[in-house]
Scaffold this active site. Sequence first.
Site, PDB file in Angstrom:
ATOM      1  N   GLY A  10      -1.925 -27.128 -36.130  1.00  0.00           N
ATOM      2  CA  GLY A  10      -1.763 -26.672 -37.516  1.00  0.00           C
ATOM      3  C   GLY A  10      -1.297 -27.793 -38.416  1.00  0.00           C
ATOM      4  CG  PHE A  11       0.303 -28.308 -43.060  1.00  0.00           C
ATOM      5  CD1 PHE A  11       0.113 -29.645 -43.408  1.00  0.00           C
ATOM      6  CD2 PHE A  11       1.269 -27.578 -43.754  1.00  0.00           C
ATOM      7  CE1 PHE A  11       0.875 -30.239 -44.411  1.00  0.00           C
ATOM      8  CE2 PHE A  11       2.021 -28.153 -44.755  1.00  0.00           C
ATOM      9  CZ  PHE A  11       1.837 -29.489 -45.077  1.00  0.00           C
ATOM     10  CB  THR A  35      -4.274 -20.235 -38.860  1.00  0.00           C
ATOM     11  OG1 THR A  35      -3.080 -20.775 -38.274  1.00  0.00           O
ATOM     12  CG2 THR A  35      -4.171 -18.730 -38.884  1.00  0.00           C
ATOM     13  CB  SER A  75       3.597 -18.135 -36.951  1.00  0.00           C
ATOM     14  OG  SER A  75       3.496 -17.038 -37.850  1.00  0.00           O
ATOM     15  CE  LYS A  96       0.073  -9.523 -28.567  1.00  0.00           C
ATOM     16  NZ  LYS A  96      -1.260  -9.126 -28.058  1.00  0.00           N
ATOM     17  N   GLY A 107      12.302 -18.446 -23.232  1.00  0.00           N
ATOM     18  CA  GLY A 107      12.368 -18.373 -21.764  1.00  0.00           C
ATOM     19  C   GLY A 107      12.071 -19.732 -21.143  1.00  0.00           C
ATOM     20  CE1 TYR A 150       4.811 -16.620 -41.399  1.00  0.00           C
ATOM     21  CE2 TYR A 150       6.108 -16.297 -43.390  1.00  0.00           C
ATOM     22  CZ  TYR A 150       5.593 -17.141 -42.415  1.00  0.00           C
ATOM     23  OH  TYR A 150       5.856 -18.487 -42.468  1.00  0.00           O
ATOM     24  CB  THR A 180       6.202 -27.687 -46.545  1.00  0.00           C
ATOM     25  OG1 THR A 180       7.612 -27.445 -46.535  1.00  0.00           O
ATOM     26  CG2 THR A 180       5.948 -29.114 -46.146  1.00  0.00           C
ATOM     27  NE  ARG A 191      -0.356 -22.137 -46.103  1.00  0.00           N
ATOM     28  CZ  ARG A 191       0.278 -22.670 -45.055  1.00  0.00           C
ATOM     29  NH1 ARG A 191       1.584 -22.668 -45.013  1.00  0.00           N
ATOM     30  NH2 ARG A 191      -0.390 -23.189 -44.045  1.00  0.00           N
TER      31      ARG A 191
HETATM   32  P1  NAD Z   1      -0.813 -23.497 -39.852  1.00  0.00           P
HETATM   33  O1  NAD Z   1      -1.595 -22.236 -39.900  1.00  0.00           O
HETATM   34  O2  NAD Z   1      -1.471 -24.746 -40.326  1.00  0.00           O
HETATM   35  O3  NAD Z   1      -0.288 -23.770 -38.381  1.00  0.00           O
HETATM   36  C1  NAD Z   1       0.044 -22.754 -37.466  1.00  0.00           C
HETATM   37  C2  NAD Z   1      -0.584 -23.087 -36.131  1.00  0.00           C
HETATM   38  O4  NAD Z   1      -0.191 -22.113 -35.159  1.00  0.00           O
HETATM   39  C3  NAD Z   1      -2.108 -23.077 -36.181  1.00  0.00           C
HETATM   40  O5  NAD Z   1      -2.641 -24.252 -35.587  1.00  0.00           O
HETATM   41  C4  NAD Z   1      -2.480 -21.834 -35.363  1.00  0.00           C
HETATM   42  O6  NAD Z   1      -3.745 -21.938 -34.742  1.00  0.00           O
HETATM   43  C5  NAD Z   1      -1.325 -21.759 -34.381  1.00  0.00           C
HETATM   44  N1  NAD Z   1      -1.091 -20.423 -33.837  1.00  0.00           N
HETATM   45  C6  NAD Z   1      -0.914 -19.266 -34.535  1.00  0.00           C
HETATM   46  N2  NAD Z   1      -0.738 -18.242 -33.683  1.00  0.00           N
HETATM   47  C7  NAD Z   1      -0.791 -18.763 -32.426  1.00  0.00           C
HETATM   48  C8  NAD Z   1      -0.668 -18.218 -31.122  1.00  0.00           C
HETATM   49  N3  NAD Z   1      -0.478 -16.908 -30.929  1.00  0.00           N
HETATM   50  N4  NAD Z   1      -0.762 -19.051 -30.051  1.00  0.00           N
HETATM   51  C9  NAD Z   1      -0.954 -20.374 -30.225  1.00  0.00           C
HETATM   52  N5  NAD Z   1      -1.096 -20.953 -31.433  1.00  0.00           N
HETATM   53  C10 NAD Z   1      -1.015 -20.148 -32.517  1.00  0.00           C
HETATM   54  O7  NAD Z   1       0.548 -23.240 -40.670  1.00  0.00           O
HETATM   55  P2  NAD Z   1       1.747 -24.231 -41.009  1.00  0.00           P
HETATM   56  O8  NAD Z   1       1.919 -24.239 -42.473  1.00  0.00           O
HETATM   57  O9  NAD Z   1       1.586 -25.512 -40.296  1.00  0.00           O
HETATM   58  O10 NAD Z   1       2.981 -23.419 -40.406  1.00  0.00           O
HETATM   59  C11 NAD Z   1       3.563 -23.779 -39.163  1.00  0.00           C
HETATM   60  C12 NAD Z   1       4.837 -22.990 -38.938  1.00  0.00           C
HETATM   61  O11 NAD Z   1       5.771 -23.271 -39.995  1.00  0.00           O
HETATM   62  C13 NAD Z   1       4.634 -21.478 -38.941  1.00  0.00           C
HETATM   63  O12 NAD Z   1       5.473 -20.915 -37.951  1.00  0.00           O
HETATM   64  C14 NAD Z   1       5.100 -21.057 -40.330  1.00  0.00           C
HETATM   65  O13 NAD Z   1       5.602 -19.756 -40.314  1.00  0.00           O
HETATM   66  C15 NAD Z   1       6.177 -22.077 -40.617  1.00  0.00           C
HETATM   67  N6  NAD Z   1       6.380 -22.260 -42.069  1.00  0.00           N
HETATM   68  C16 NAD Z   1       5.514 -23.022 -42.803  1.00  0.00           C
HETATM   69  C17 NAD Z   1       5.733 -23.166 -44.171  1.00  0.00           C
HETATM   70  C18 NAD Z   1       4.849 -24.046 -45.047  1.00  0.00           C
HETATM   71  O14 NAD Z   1       5.124 -24.152 -46.249  1.00  0.00           O
HETATM   72  N7  NAD Z   1       3.828 -24.700 -44.539  1.00  0.00           N
HETATM   73  C19 NAD Z   1       6.805 -22.516 -44.775  1.00  0.00           C
HETATM   74  C20 NAD Z   1       7.642 -21.731 -43.990  1.00  0.00           C
HETATM   75  C21 NAD Z   1       7.428 -21.628 -42.632  1.00  0.00           C
HETATM   76  N1  UDP Z   2      -0.644 -18.650 -56.266  1.00  0.00           N
HETATM   77  C1  UDP Z   2      -1.389 -18.732 -57.441  1.00  0.00           C
HETATM   78  N2  UDP Z   2      -2.718 -19.060 -57.334  1.00  0.00           N
HETATM   79  C2  UDP Z   2      -3.338 -19.312 -56.149  1.00  0.00           C
HETATM   80  C3  UDP Z   2      -2.555 -19.237 -54.957  1.00  0.00           C
HETATM   81  C4  UDP Z   2      -1.210 -18.898 -55.053  1.00  0.00           C
HETATM   82  O1  UDP Z   2      -0.885 -18.498 -58.541  1.00  0.00           O
HETATM   83  O2  UDP Z   2      -4.543 -19.605 -56.152  1.00  0.00           O
HETATM   84  C5  UDP Z   2       0.791 -18.320 -56.382  1.00  0.00           C
HETATM   85  C6  UDP Z   2       1.221 -17.123 -55.537  1.00  0.00           C
HETATM   86  O3  UDP Z   2       1.000 -15.922 -56.238  1.00  0.00           O
HETATM   87  C7  UDP Z   2       2.691 -17.412 -55.310  1.00  0.00           C
HETATM   88  C8  UDP Z   2       2.763 -18.948 -55.287  1.00  0.00           C
HETATM   89  O4  UDP Z   2       1.541 -19.407 -55.873  1.00  0.00           O
HETATM   90  O5  UDP Z   2       3.455 -16.950 -56.393  1.00  0.00           O
HETATM   91  C9  UDP Z   2       2.913 -19.550 -53.907  1.00  0.00           C
HETATM   92  O6  UDP Z   2       1.929 -18.977 -53.078  1.00  0.00           O
HETATM   93  P1  UDP Z   2       1.660 -19.423 -51.571  1.00  0.00           P
HETATM   94  O7  UDP Z   2       0.477 -18.669 -51.095  1.00  0.00           O
HETATM   95  O8  UDP Z   2       1.538 -20.893 -51.483  1.00  0.00           O
HETATM   96  O9  UDP Z   2       2.945 -19.018 -50.715  1.00  0.00           O
HETATM   97  P2  UDP Z   2       4.236 -18.067 -50.936  1.00  0.00           P
HETATM   98  O10 UDP Z   2       5.245 -18.942 -51.581  1.00  0.00           O
HETATM   99  O11 UDP Z   2       3.890 -16.886 -51.787  1.00  0.00           O
HETATM  100  O12 UDP Z   2       4.621 -17.697 -49.559  1.00  0.00           O
END
Ligand code: NAD
Ligand code: UDP
Length: 319
Positions: A10-11, A35, A75, A96, A107, A150, A180, A191
């Site tokens: 993921g990201f 994702t 996730s 899940k 674990g 979530y 982020t 997003r």
């Molecule tokens: P993302 O979707 O790019 O990365 C999530 C990764 O998890 C993906 O590669 C997806 O394939 C993998 N994944 C999901 N469910 C899985 C499963 N059951 N088994 C194995 N792999 C699985 O999203 P992200 O932005 O990189 O987020 C990563 C984590 O950081 C998440 O837990 C998210 O809740 C948390 N987070 C991110 C942000 C943000 O702004 N990016 C903010 C708050 C929390």
């Molecule tokens: N948003 C928006 N236009 C878009 C996508 C998102 O105005 O094309 C807004 C969304 O309604 C929220 C904020 O941008 O208020 C941040 O959305 P994001 O999906 O990045 O994550 P959230 O902070 O809501 O978890």
Amino acid sequence: MRILITGAAGFLGSHLCDRLLAEGHEVIGLDNFVTGNRENIAHLLGNEKFSFRKHDVSNYIFIAGKVEAVLHFASPASPNPQSPSGYFNLPIQTMKAGALGTHNCLGLARSNRARFLLASTSEIYGDPLVHPQTESYAGNVDPVGPRAVYDEAKRFAESLTMAYHRAHDVATRIVRIFNTYGPRMDLEDGRALPNLLKQALLGQPLTVYGDGSQTRSFCYVDDLVTGIIKLLHSNEHLPVNIGNQTEMSILQFAETINQIVGNQGGITFVKDARSVRDPQQRQPDITRARQILGWEPEISLAEGIRKTIPYFKQKLGIP
Ligand code: NAD
Ligand code: UDP
């Protein structure tokens, strides 16, 4: 250290892999690509300190040999109901990954006497009634609302993490991540940054949801990763907010993107784009991160957007 990172494709997971490998650690990446994207880790596959396992964290995780840290990032993470990879469209998988996935990772950490770090989220505060959000604020989440799959999964994950710390003395860390952005975000996950930057680079109007008065504070990925690694190496078991404090309305955010890109497409307001009320304001209180970790973000929004543009251009085929 030998470190397992779930959600490695993921990201955020892929950036963590990069940083930990650069620091000399051995990294095992795990992901089921629900994702994420193989391309995010393609550059690591020849690295002898990196290995990858395709696996769903909701199922029992077996890793041969000793693991010294487990970082649980797997996730779905996008709240956009229009996106197939958003958690509205993956509700059971999301619950899940947060519940069973966290249990399996804890674990594994316990049996290895390894450190465990949970990627939690500002969403545990829901639509907050305290501003800016301090870690002591318990949040405002509707347990049966659509966002709950979530939010409540992450809240459960935090509770389970604390239970393993208290009952089994596992060295646990909880990072509450605020919005982020950066390279390797999925351009289609709906997003704010991917949607708006993509639209700006294509010369289109930027879709601002509602009236754009809702606020967020956006952190560049390199700053976040620095904070997470500091937390991993700290002794802090209570949750720590990591995010940028520069709060702005989404309308201001869209205007900033248009200005940096030089987009003449303007802005279009989309009513009812989200089926439930968006959190109206969000800004991390990072006093604890400053005090405990000596961390604060260094990269401004303008600089972070400029660093993100080349990746987006490459994905969009723009020279
Ligand atoms: P993302 O979707 O790019 O990365 C999530 C990764 O998890 C993906 O590669 C997806 O394939 C993998 N994944 C999901 N469910 C899985 C499963 N059951 N088994 C194995 N792999 C699985 O999203 P992200 O932005 O990189 O987020 C990563 C984590 O950081 C998440 O837990 C998210 O809740 C948390 N987070 C991110 C942000 C943000 O702004 N990016 C903010 C708050 C929390
Ligand atoms: N948003 C928006 N236009 C878009 C996508 C998102 O105005 O094309 C807004 C969304 O309604 C929220 C904020 O941008 O208020 C941040 O959305 P994001 O999906 O990045 O994550 P959230 O902070 O809501 O978890």
